[in-house]
Design an enzyme around this catalytic site. Structure first.
Site, mmCIF file in Angstrom:
data_model
loop_
_atom_site.group_PDB
_atom_site.id
_atom_site.type_symbol
_atom_site.label_atom_id
_atom_site.label_comp_id
_atom_site.label_asym_id
_atom_site.label_seq_id
_atom_site.Cartn_x
_atom_site.Cartn_y
_atom_site.Cartn_z
ATOM 1 N N LYS A 90 -42.618 -14.786 62.219
ATOM 2 C CA LYS A 90 -41.604 -13.756 62.508
ATOM 3 C C LYS A 90 -40.581 -13.768 61.390
ATOM 4 O O LYS A 90 -40.031 -14.830 61.048
ATOM 5 C CB LYS A 90 -40.929 -14.078 63.852
ATOM 6 C CG LYS A 90 -39.823 -13.113 64.232
ATOM 7 C CD LYS A 90 -40.341 -11.958 65.057
ATOM 8 C CE LYS A 90 -39.403 -10.770 65.111
ATOM 9 N NZ LYS A 90 -39.500 -9.848 63.961
ATOM 10 N N GLN A 111 -36.379 -19.058 57.294
ATOM 11 C CA GLN A 111 -36.641 -18.383 58.572
ATOM 12 C C GLN A 111 -37.202 -19.351 59.620
ATOM 13 O O GLN A 111 -36.884 -19.225 60.807
ATOM 14 C CB GLN A 111 -37.626 -17.232 58.334
ATOM 15 C CG GLN A 111 -37.699 -16.226 59.464
ATOM 16 C CD GLN A 111 -36.552 -15.220 59.457
ATOM 17 O OE1 GLN A 111 -36.216 -14.685 58.413
ATOM 18 N NE2 GLN A 111 -35.965 -14.976 60.604
ATOM 19 N N LYS A 114 -34.203 -21.157 61.049
ATOM 20 C CA LYS A 114 -33.356 -20.224 61.799
ATOM 21 C C LYS A 114 -33.999 -19.911 63.148
ATOM 22 O O LYS A 114 -33.355 -19.956 64.190
ATOM 23 C CB LYS A 114 -33.228 -18.939 60.961
ATOM 24 C CG LYS A 114 -32.377 -17.881 61.587
ATOM 25 C CD LYS A 114 -32.419 -16.603 60.774
ATOM 26 C CE LYS A 114 -32.308 -16.857 59.286
ATOM 27 N NZ LYS A 114 -31.829 -15.743 58.528
ATOM 28 N N LYS A 126 -41.982 -13.979 56.198
ATOM 29 C CA LYS A 126 -41.104 -13.036 55.482
ATOM 30 C C LYS A 126 -41.997 -12.205 54.563
ATOM 31 O O LYS A 126 -43.086 -12.642 54.202
ATOM 32 C CB LYS A 126 -40.060 -13.809 54.657
ATOM 33 C CG LYS A 126 -38.851 -12.994 54.264
ATOM 34 C CD LYS A 126 -37.834 -12.847 55.381
ATOM 35 C CE LYS A 126 -36.758 -11.861 55.046
ATOM 36 N NZ LYS A 126 -35.660 -11.870 56.021
ATOM 37 N N GLY A 165 -36.857 -5.670 59.712
ATOM 38 C CA GLY A 165 -36.162 -5.192 58.515
ATOM 39 C C GLY A 165 -35.452 -6.317 57.767
ATOM 40 O O GLY A 165 -35.394 -7.457 58.216
ATOM 41 N N ASP A 166 -34.940 -5.990 56.612
ATOM 42 C CA ASP A 166 -34.084 -6.871 55.802
ATOM 43 C C ASP A 166 -33.463 -5.930 54.764
ATOM 44 O O ASP A 166 -33.418 -4.703 54.994
ATOM 45 C CB ASP A 166 -34.910 -7.996 55.155
ATOM 46 C CG ASP A 166 -34.040 -9.084 54.510
ATOM 47 O OD1 ASP A 166 -33.502 -9.923 55.233
ATOM 48 O OD2 ASP A 166 -33.860 -9.072 53.267
ATOM 49 N N THR A 210 -27.178 -8.956 64.084
ATOM 50 C CA THR A 210 -26.893 -9.981 63.072
ATOM 51 C C THR A 210 -25.381 -10.053 62.817
ATOM 52 O O THR A 210 -24.795 -11.143 62.797
ATOM 53 C CB THR A 210 -27.662 -9.704 61.769
ATOM 54 O OG1 THR A 210 -29.031 -9.481 62.096
ATOM 55 C CG2 THR A 210 -27.561 -10.869 60.807
ATOM 56 N N ASN A 241 -26.375 -3.334 56.892
ATOM 57 C CA ASN A 241 -26.490 -3.571 58.329
ATOM 58 C C ASN A 241 -25.650 -4.773 58.787
ATOM 59 O O ASN A 241 -24.894 -4.670 59.760
ATOM 60 C CB ASN A 241 -27.984 -3.784 58.658
ATOM 61 C CG ASN A 241 -28.185 -4.147 60.108
ATOM 62 O OD1 ASN A 241 -28.304 -5.313 60.449
ATOM 63 N ND2 ASN A 241 -28.190 -3.160 60.970
ATOM 64 N N SER A 381 -34.484 -9.651 67.936
ATOM 65 C CA SER A 381 -35.846 -9.179 67.666
ATOM 66 C C SER A 381 -36.809 -9.806 68.678
ATOM 67 O O SER A 381 -37.718 -9.145 69.184
ATOM 68 C CB SER A 381 -36.285 -9.581 66.257
ATOM 69 O OG SER A 381 -35.869 -8.623 65.314
HETATM 70 P P1 NDP Z 1 -28.873 -3.847 53.729
HETATM 71 O O1 NDP Z 1 -29.910 -3.362 52.815
HETATM 72 O O2 NDP Z 1 -28.577 -3.091 54.953
HETATM 73 O O3 NDP Z 1 -27.494 -4.059 52.940
HETATM 74 C C1 NDP Z 1 -27.395 -4.925 51.850
HETATM 75 C C2 NDP Z 1 -26.003 -4.795 51.274
HETATM 76 O O4 NDP Z 1 -25.836 -5.796 50.281
HETATM 77 C C3 NDP Z 1 -25.775 -3.460 50.580
HETATM 78 O O5 NDP Z 1 -24.440 -3.103 50.681
HETATM 79 C C4 NDP Z 1 -26.147 -3.771 49.124
HETATM 80 O O6 NDP Z 1 -25.505 -2.934 48.186
HETATM 81 C C5 NDP Z 1 -25.648 -5.194 48.985
HETATM 82 N N1 NDP Z 1 -26.453 -5.905 47.978
HETATM 83 C C6 NDP Z 1 -27.794 -6.057 47.958
HETATM 84 N N2 NDP Z 1 -28.187 -6.736 46.878
HETATM 85 C C7 NDP Z 1 -27.075 -7.018 46.212
HETATM 86 C C8 NDP Z 1 -26.801 -7.699 44.998
HETATM 87 N N3 NDP Z 1 -27.795 -8.228 44.259
HETATM 88 N N4 NDP Z 1 -25.515 -7.835 44.634
HETATM 89 C C9 NDP Z 1 -24.507 -7.301 45.384
HETATM 90 N N5 NDP Z 1 -24.703 -6.628 46.516
HETATM 91 C C10 NDP Z 1 -25.955 -6.494 46.924
HETATM 92 O O7 NDP Z 1 -29.291 -5.371 54.086
HETATM 93 P P2 NDP Z 1 -28.856 -6.249 55.325
HETATM 94 O O8 NDP Z 1 -27.432 -6.001 55.663
HETATM 95 O O9 NDP Z 1 -29.889 -6.105 56.370
HETATM 96 O O10 NDP Z 1 -29.022 -7.723 54.732
HETATM 97 C C11 NDP Z 1 -27.976 -8.378 54.018
HETATM 98 C C12 NDP Z 1 -28.258 -9.866 53.996
HETATM 99 O O11 NDP Z 1 -28.360 -10.367 55.343
HETATM 100 C C13 NDP Z 1 -29.560 -10.298 53.310
HETATM 101 O O12 NDP Z 1 -29.381 -11.555 52.719
HETATM 102 C C14 NDP Z 1 -30.531 -10.450 54.487
HETATM 103 O O13 NDP Z 1 -31.599 -11.316 54.188
HETATM 104 C C15 NDP Z 1 -29.585 -11.049 55.530
HETATM 105 N N6 NDP Z 1 -30.022 -10.911 56.905
HETATM 106 C C16 NDP Z 1 -30.243 -9.668 57.457
HETATM 107 C C17 NDP Z 1 -30.621 -9.570 58.779
HETATM 108 C C18 NDP Z 1 -30.773 -8.249 59.450
HETATM 109 O O14 NDP Z 1 -30.969 -8.254 60.695
HETATM 110 N N7 NDP Z 1 -30.682 -7.137 58.777
HETATM 111 C C19 NDP Z 1 -30.874 -10.781 59.603
HETATM 112 C C20 NDP Z 1 -30.505 -12.017 58.956
HETATM 113 C C21 NDP Z 1 -30.130 -12.054 57.648
HETATM 114 P P3 NDP Z 1 -26.263 -1.663 47.565
HETATM 115 O O15 NDP Z 1 -26.172 -0.596 48.622
HETATM 116 O O16 NDP Z 1 -25.507 -1.383 46.335
HETATM 117 O O17 NDP Z 1 -27.678 -2.117 47.318
#
Ligand code: NDP
Length: 449
Positions: A90, A111, A114, A126, A165-166, A210, A241, A381
């Site tokens: 997962k 993961q 977690k 993943k 998603g991620d 999250t 997100n 999830s």
């Molecule tokens: P999204 O794609 O929804 O958002 C990612 C955000 O981070 C965007 O604002 C993006 O900016 C920014 N970003 C991405 N890459 C970079 C970078 N290299 N430098 C600076 N800013 C960056 O992703 P999520 O919110 O889903 O995920 C964010 C983090 O949380 C990740 O590490 C993910 O693995 C982790 N996570 C997510 C979960 C989930 O349920 N969604 C669960 C657990 C962990 P821009 O729009 O400019 O790309």
């Protein structure tokens, strides 16, 4: 260092020489579980650590698709099925240009731990691709997702492997992936993907889980140390997100969120970020965070220039890195401490470089580690999978209560594990130890596989 850990670390470095993120994640865990390994010399004979750090399976595949202009492009797809010890594989799918084998393996490895912390029956996996959905049309995204799923469907199933998603994969992408899976398999298998839309099997609160979960964890960690979120200044990196719903929940608890960011720069609004405006820009219009100033010209926009994100230069009480791995450097950590930060909560996976985490802990800053603090998403999830099996849906209040209870339990496990090994407020080690103990028991019980 414990001799067995040293041997395993040398071995993993030799075998995975260029996989820096994966090696970073493994090293961080192995070093922090040293007191447990010292108590269990029998683990060496059964190669417990070697088996835990080696994925059960790593799949890569070709993903061709045709752009709106008729050009064929080829990307690489990945799925790591890391561990099925305590449930089906997962973990999410990430679409971002930076995706490579090392990043997928580090995410898959984290993961497992977690998922173990959630207390739910889910193993670790993943996946993703070096494809960037930014700037692509809906049709291009759909064609890419269909091509990706045409290969991935051979390897997944609701009792086998359940992606979600991620970064770069939200409800739109999950919808296209699910549609293609259903078309190929000719079966309605609701639990094969999570993060689905509410109209076809998604769960209430999954979108928020999250970010909300991170704040529930922070609330517990702060309360245990006689602090609260009320009236505190908070900075949150990212505007995706995780960041958006962390901001919303922090504000509900009376925090003043003063800054958010995307990969181009950060906005600073000392009156408090208007999260409705951020949602409109990022979730609906898929625009840039700088557009916030069109609505609130008094806010400041600071462009990202070097390696150190400008958001960590802003004076704050609590910092929540919610964007991506290694986004908070040692320099940034020093700046945050100099400016009086007292707590850091990792919403993203491995957002602090190793030296930054060590610096925070050394300065007695409270650190909520990613494996524990952002586990709310995967926990809900798993609740989505349960609802799909039951063919019955829970109310928003019911799921939110489950999320809250799970996050309280996770914090308690981290705290007890840290106490048991005399590690004080080191919840980073506490999380690794609590998860490792559970996984090591399951691995021992299941024999050499
Ligand atoms: P999204 O794609 O929804 O958002 C990612 C955000 O981070 C965007 O604002 C993006 O900016 C920014 N970003 C991405 N890459 C970079 C970078 N290299 N430098 C600076 N800013 C960056 O992703 P999520 O919110 O889903 O995920 C964010 C983090 O949380 C990740 O590490 C993910 O693995 C982790 N996570 C997510 C979960 C989930 O349920 N969604 C669960 C657990 C962990 P821009 O729009 O400019 O790309």
């Amino acid at each position: 260092m414990n001799k067995y850990i040293e041997k395993v670390l040398n071995g993993v470095k030799e075998k995975n020489i260029n996989e820096t993120e994966y090696l970073q994640a493994v090293e961080e865990v192995l070093i922090s579980i040293e007191p447990v390994i010292a108590k269990h010399p029998e683990y060496e004979k059964i190669a417990l650590l070697e088996r835990m750090i080696e994925p059960e399976r790593m799949i890569t595949f070709r993903v061709p698709y045709v752009t709106d202009k008729g050009q064929t492009l080829v990307h690489r797809g990945y799925r790591v099925q890391f561990s099925s010890l305590i449930g089906p594989y997962k973990g999410g799918l990430r679409f971002h240009t930076s995706v490579n084998q090392s990043i997928i393996k580090f995410l898959g490895f984290e993961q497992i731990f977690k998922n173990a912390l959630t207390g739910l029956p889910i193993g670790g996996g993943k996946g993703g691709s070096d494809f960037d959905p930014k700037g692509k049309s809906d049709d291009e995204i759909m064609r890419f997702c269909q091509s990706f799923m045409t290969e991935l469907q051979r390897h997944i199933g609701q009792d086998i492997d359940v992606p979600a998603g991620d970064i770069g994969v939200g409800e739109r992408e999950i919808g296209y992936l699910f549609g293609q899976y259903k078309r190929i398999k000719d079966v309605y298998e609701g639990g094969v993907l999570t993060g689905k839309g509410l109209s076809y099997g998604g769960s209430l609160v999954r979108k928020e889980a999250t970010g909300f979960g991170l704040i529930y964890f922070m609330r517990e960690m702060l309360a245990n140390n006689n602090f609260s979120l009320e009236g505190k200044n908070v900075t949150i990196s990212g505007a995706g997100n995780v960041a958006i719903y962390a901001c919303q929940k922090a504000q509900e608890y009376g925090a003043n969120v003063i800054a958010m960011s995307d990969s181009n720069g950060c906005i600073y609004d000392k009156n408090g970020i208007d999260i409705k405006v951020v949602k409109q820009i990022k979730e609906i219009e898929r625009g840039r965070i700088s557009e916030y100033l069109k609505v609130y010209p008094h806010a400041e926009y600071i462009e990202c220039k070097g390696k150190d994100s400008p958001i960590w230069e802003i004076k704050t009480d609590i910092a929540l890195p919610c964007a991506t791995q290694n986004e908070l450097t040692l320099n940034s950590a020093k700046k945050l401490v100099e400016n009086g930060v007292f707590a850091v909560g990792e919403g993203a996976n491995m957002p602090c470089v190793k030296e930054a985490t060590e610096y925070f802990l050394d300065k007695n800053i409270l650190v909520a580690p990613a494996k524990a603090a952002n586990a709310g998403g995967v926990a809900i999830s798993a609740v989505e999978m349960s609802q799909n099996s039951m063919r019955y849906y829970l109310s928003f209040e019911d799921v939110d209560k489950k999320l809250n209870d799970i996050m309280v339990n996770i914090f308690t496990s981290c705290k007890y594990a840290a106490n048991e090994y005399g590690l004080g407020k080191n919840y980073v080690a506490g999380a690794n130890i609590a998860a490792f103990t559970k996984l090591a028991d399951a691995m021992t019980a299941q024999g050499i596989v």
